[in-house]
Design a protein around this motif. Structure first.
Motif, PDB file in Angstrom:
ATOM      1  N   GLY A 183      54.352 100.664  29.332  1.00 48.64           N
ATOM      2  CA  GLY A 183      52.927 100.976  29.330  1.00 48.64           C
ATOM      3  C   GLY A 183      52.107  99.849  29.929  1.00 48.64           C
ATOM      4  N   ASN A 184      50.894 100.171  30.376  1.00 51.04           N
ATOM      5  CA  ASN A 184      50.032  99.125  30.940  1.00 51.04           C
ATOM      6  C   ASN A 184      48.848  98.791  30.038  1.00 51.04           C
ATOM      7  OD1 ASN A 184      48.539 101.384  31.357  1.00 51.04           O
ATOM      8  ND2 ASN A 184      48.458 101.256  33.574  1.00 51.04           N
ATOM      9  N   GLU A 185      48.815  99.349  28.822  1.00 48.40           N
ATOM     10  CA  GLU A 185      47.748  99.042  27.867  1.00 48.40           C
ATOM     11  C   GLU A 185      48.304  98.251  26.686  1.00 48.40           C
ATOM     12  OE1 GLU A 185      44.790 102.189  27.028  1.00 48.40           O
ATOM     13  OE2 GLU A 185      46.112 103.458  28.242  1.00 48.40           O
ATOM     14  N   THR A 186      49.181  97.325  26.959  1.00 48.01           N
ATOM     15  CA  THR A 186      49.839  96.554  25.906  1.00 48.01           C
ATOM     16  C   THR A 186      48.849  95.670  25.155  1.00 48.01           C
ATOM     17  OG1 THR A 186      50.386  94.829  27.485  1.00 48.01           O
ATOM     18  CG2 THR A 186      52.050  96.514  27.112  1.00 48.01           C
ATOM     19  N   PRO A 187      49.121  95.356  23.900  1.00 48.82           N
ATOM     20  CA  PRO A 187      50.308  95.772  23.182  1.00 48.82           C
ATOM     21  C   PRO A 187      50.129  97.155  22.542  1.00 48.82           C
ATOM     22  CG  PRO A 187      49.088  94.251  21.806  1.00 48.82           C
ATOM     23  CD  PRO A 187      48.339  94.380  23.113  1.00 48.82           C
ATOM     24  N   TYR A 188      51.215  97.934  22.579  1.00 45.72           N
ATOM     25  CA  TYR A 188      51.280  99.193  21.841  1.00 45.72           C
ATOM     26  C   TYR A 188      51.722  98.847  20.433  1.00 45.72           C
ATOM     27  CZ  TYR A 188      50.743 101.539  26.269  1.00 45.72           C
ATOM     28  OH  TYR A 188      50.239 101.981  27.465  1.00 45.72           O
ATOM     29  N   TYR A 189      51.321  99.666  19.471  1.00 48.19           N
ATOM     30  CA  TYR A 189      51.652  99.351  18.083  1.00 48.19           C
ATOM     31  C   TYR A 189      51.711 100.618  17.240  1.00 48.19           C
ATOM     32  CZ  TYR A 189      46.551  99.672  17.688  1.00 48.19           C
ATOM     33  OH  TYR A 189      45.240 100.096  17.756  1.00 48.19           O
ATOM     34  N   ILE A 190      52.388 100.504  16.099  1.00 47.73           N
ATOM     35  CA  ILE A 190      52.449 101.598  15.141  1.00 47.73           C
ATOM     36  C   ILE A 190      51.116 101.625  14.406  1.00 47.73           C
ATOM     37  CG2 ILE A 190      53.637 102.524  13.115  1.00 47.73           C
ATOM     38  CD1 ILE A 190      56.148 100.980  14.128  1.00 47.73           C
ATOM     39  N   LYS A 191      50.438 102.750  14.505  1.00 47.79           N
ATOM     40  CA  LYS A 191      49.053 102.877  14.046  1.00 47.79           C
ATOM     41  C   LYS A 191      48.851 102.423  12.597  1.00 47.79           C
ATOM     42  CE  LYS A 191      46.633 106.585  15.323  1.00 47.79           C
ATOM     43  NZ  LYS A 191      46.061 107.945  15.321  1.00 47.79           N
ATOM     44  N   LYS A 192      49.736 102.807  11.678  1.00 49.04           N
ATOM     45  CA  LYS A 192      49.508 102.490  10.259  1.00 49.04           C
ATOM     46  C   LYS A 192      49.608 100.992   9.956  1.00 49.04           C
ATOM     47  CE  LYS A 192      54.128 103.484   8.446  1.00 49.04           C
ATOM     48  NZ  LYS A 192      54.873 104.339   7.531  1.00 49.04           N
ATOM     49  N   TYR A 193      50.245 100.213  10.842  1.00 47.86           N
ATOM     50  CA  TYR A 193      50.354  98.767  10.635  1.00 47.86           C
ATOM     51  C   TYR A 193      49.381  97.975  11.499  1.00 47.86           C
ATOM     52  CZ  TYR A 193      54.632  99.984   8.190  1.00 47.86           C
ATOM     53  OH  TYR A 193      55.535 100.534   7.330  1.00 47.86           O
ATOM     54  N   GLY A 194      48.753  98.646  12.449  1.00 48.62           N
ATOM     55  CA  GLY A 194      47.784  97.984  13.308  1.00 48.62           C
ATOM     56  C   GLY A 194      48.427  96.965  14.232  1.00 48.62           C
ATOM     57  N   MET A 195      47.569  96.196  14.876  1.00 47.79           N
ATOM     58  CA  MET A 195      48.031  95.192  15.822  1.00 47.79           C
ATOM     59  C   MET A 195      48.448  93.946  15.048  1.00 47.79           C
ATOM     60  SD  MET A 195      46.221  94.388  19.461  1.00 47.79           S
ATOM     61  CE  MET A 195      45.164  95.797  19.499  1.00 47.79           C
ATOM     62  N   SER A 196      49.633  94.040  14.422  1.00 47.72           N
ATOM     63  CA  SER A 196      50.157  92.954  13.592  1.00 47.72           C
ATOM     64  C   SER A 196      51.647  92.812  13.856  1.00 47.72           C
ATOM     65  CB  SER A 196      49.930  93.285  12.103  1.00 47.72           C
ATOM     66  OG  SER A 196      50.773  94.369  11.723  1.00 47.72           O
ATOM     67  N   THR A 197      52.270  91.830  13.208  1.00 45.43           N
ATOM     68  CA  THR A 197      53.705  91.639  13.384  1.00 45.43           C
ATOM     69  C   THR A 197      54.508  92.796  12.786  1.00 45.43           C
ATOM     70  OG1 THR A 197      53.783  90.295  11.378  1.00 45.43           O
ATOM     71  CG2 THR A 197      53.563  89.124  13.471  1.00 45.43           C
ATOM     72  N   LYS A 198      53.897  93.586  11.902  1.00 45.99           N
ATOM     73  CA  LYS A 198      54.570  94.769  11.346  1.00 45.99           C
ATOM     74  C   LYS A 198      54.410  95.983  12.250  1.00 45.99           C
ATOM     75  CE  LYS A 198      54.435  93.849   6.411  1.00 45.99           C
ATOM     76  NZ  LYS A 198      54.015  94.382   5.114  1.00 45.99           N
TER      77      LYS A 198
END
Length: 109
Positions: A75-90
């Protein structure tokens, strides 16, 4: 979701196979149509930013057994993340070799 996020954040994308054991044994899957829909819905609703158009979920036959191949583009909109954990290490992961590793806060920024 973790594996897909890691491939979205990786420069080359990647492929995930379902129905194949880690040693390469073809196990096969039942109800592939249902599994395809569940995967599409999970990726569509649980990953941010939207990854629609960056993955394809395909049923293939190997050794007369059905498997699912998930092709993921970088993807070019990094970082992608799992929504329920947000933009975190989880929630943010990246591929390192053959594993998905949590991104540290510097990588996320």
């Amino acid at each position: 979701e973790k594996e897909i996020v890691a491939f979205l954040n990786y420069s080359d994308g990647g492929i995930v196979y379902l129905g194949i054991d880690n040693d390469g044994t073809i196990l096969g899957l039942q109800n592939c149509d249902e599994i395809q829909l569940k995967i599409k819905d999970k990726l569509k609703h649980n990953i941010e930013p939207s990854c629609l158009g960056l993955f394809d979920v395909i049923v293939e036959k190997k050794e007369n057994k059905n498997i699912i191949k998930i092709i993921v583009a970088s993807g070019n909109e990094t970082p992608y993340y799992i929504k329920k954990y947000g933009m975190s290490t989880k929630g943010c992961f990246i591929r390192v070799g053959s594993s998905s590793e949590p991104m540290n806060s510097t990588m996320i920024e």
